[in-house]
Enzyme design. Structure first.
Site, PDB file in Angstrom:
ATOM      1  N   GLU A   1       0.828  -1.211   0.000  1.00 44.32           N
ATOM      2  CA  GLU A   1       0.000   0.000   0.000  1.00 44.32           C
ATOM      3  C   GLU A   1       0.866   1.267   0.000  1.00 44.32           C
ATOM      4  O   GLU A   1       0.605   2.207  -0.752  1.00 44.32           O
ATOM      5  CB  GLU A   1      -0.904   0.031   1.244  1.00 44.32           C
ATOM      6  CG  GLU A   1      -1.882  -1.125   1.373  1.00 44.32           C
ATOM      7  CD  GLU A   1      -2.984  -1.117   0.329  1.00 44.32           C
ATOM      8  OE1 GLU A   1      -3.102  -0.136  -0.422  1.00 44.32           O
ATOM      9  OE2 GLU A   1      -3.721  -2.116   0.253  1.00 44.32           O
TER      10      GLU A   1
ATOM     11  N   ASN B   1       1.118   3.982  -3.032  1.00 40.52           N
ATOM     12  CA  ASN B   1       0.840   5.405  -2.819  1.00 40.52           C
ATOM     13  C   ASN B   1       1.959   6.278  -3.393  1.00 40.52           C
ATOM     14  O   ASN B   1       1.695   7.287  -4.049  1.00 40.52           O
ATOM     15  CB  ASN B   1       0.708   5.710  -1.326  1.00 40.52           C
ATOM     16  CG  ASN B   1      -0.704   5.511  -0.819  1.00 40.52           C
ATOM     17  OD1 ASN B   1      -1.620   5.230  -1.591  1.00 40.52           O
ATOM     18  ND2 ASN B   1      -0.885   5.648   0.481  1.00 40.52           N
TER      19      ASN B   1
ATOM     20  N   ARG C   1      -9.689   3.309  -7.652  1.00 39.87           N
ATOM     21  CA  ARG C   1      -8.918   3.193  -6.417  1.00 39.87           C
ATOM     22  C   ARG C   1      -9.881   3.279  -5.235  1.00 39.87           C
ATOM     23  O   ARG C   1     -10.800   4.096  -5.250  1.00 39.87           O
ATOM     24  CB  ARG C   1      -7.868   4.313  -6.305  1.00 39.87           C
ATOM     25  CG  ARG C   1      -6.894   4.421  -7.471  1.00 39.87           C
ATOM     26  CD  ARG C   1      -5.944   3.255  -7.605  1.00 39.87           C
ATOM     27  NE  ARG C   1      -5.380   2.816  -6.354  1.00 39.87           N
ATOM     28  CZ  ARG C   1      -4.796   1.616  -6.192  1.00 39.87           C
ATOM     29  NH1 ARG C   1      -4.724   0.761  -7.178  1.00 39.87           N
ATOM     30  NH2 ARG C   1      -4.309   1.289  -5.027  1.00 39.87           N
TER      31      ARG C   1
END
Lengths: 117, 138
Positions: free
Chosen positions: B46, B50, B104
């Site tokens: 994650e 990002n 997303r």
């Protein structure tokens, strides 16, 4: 990924393999959407039983497909989740928009019952 | 015993799985459970995603993954020198995303918070983003 269309419940079954992340989800999304259009699928069944890794990109993939088919009243069903997927999916709240089934057969049964009603 | 590692890689999406493999290989000697490995892999995935999508976007750049271990404590740092975040608190809200494609989930930070014991995000506009995470193995 394997895509199988089942006329009887107008569903596209998406059998996922390996890892679902930001890198792999883009190509999956395009192939699934093309198949939905080309086959005229109304519902999508995702099978996670052979998936080795998922992160929140999988949630995005499911949310996006739900949005894609919902104008036609279609359902998204999630099946074959192991412990890993279950932890991610239950915290994400995804089950509010996509139903959960043990396996593909149960998902198809659910869709057929919906058709009869 | 203390141990540490640092790896730098290009902010391209194929390196998301590379970053996961790195962290996995590094912590293997601490004998984590299958669930703990998966939690840490997911959190790293994650943070790296990002940095790729929001930190750098089209311009690309370098992402640094650092892992330090001390006993059963695992400290993970993922940092980039990208655009940075204006409002960290807002970005950490569940379902918040700046992505316009609708693909997303906006759950990246929520997953990191849930899967790790603690998370600290240091970022400001133009100064990149650094995510510090801690998990203590059972």
């Amino acid at each position: 990924m394997e895509l199988k269309f089942d006329k009887s419940c107008r569903s596209l079954t998406v059998i996922l393999h390996e890892e679902i992340d930001h890198h792999t989800s883009g190509a999956l999304r395009r192939k699934i959407d093309d198949a939905v259009i080309n086959q005229g699928a109304e519902n999508i069944i995702f099978d996670f039983s052979d998936v080795k890794f998922t992160d929140s990109s999988a949630i995005g993939l499911i949310m996006g497909r739900k949005k894609f088919i919902s104008p036609l009243g279609g359902k998204v069903i999630l099946s074959g989740m192991g412990k890993r997927e279950e932890k991610l999916f239950s915290m994400s709240g995804i089950y509010a928009i996509a139903e959960k089934c043990e396996n593909i057969a149960e998902a198809k049964k659910l869709l057929k019952e919906g058709v009869r009603r | 015993m203390k141990n540490s590692m640092k790896v730098e890689f290009d902010a391209i999406s194929s390196n998301e799985s590379f970053a996961r493999m790195c962290i996995c290989a590094f912590i293997a000697s601490l004998d984590p459970t299958v669930e703990e490995i998966n939690d840490i892999k997911t959190a790293v995935s994650e943070a790296v995603t990002n940095s790729i999508i929001h930190g750098y976007g089209e311009m690309g750049g370098i992402i640094t993954l650092i892992c330090e271990t001390e006993g059963k404590k695992i400290f993970v740092t993922v940092s980039d020198s990208g655009r940075g975040i204006c409002d960290v608190e807002l970005c950490m809200q569940p379902l918040y995303t700046e992505d316009k494609t609708g693909e997303r989930s906006g759950l990246g930070f929520t997953v990191m918070q849930t899967f790790m014991d603690s998370i600290d995000v240091v970022s400001s506009p133009g100064n990149g983003c650094t995510v510090h995470m801690l998990k203590e193995l059972s």
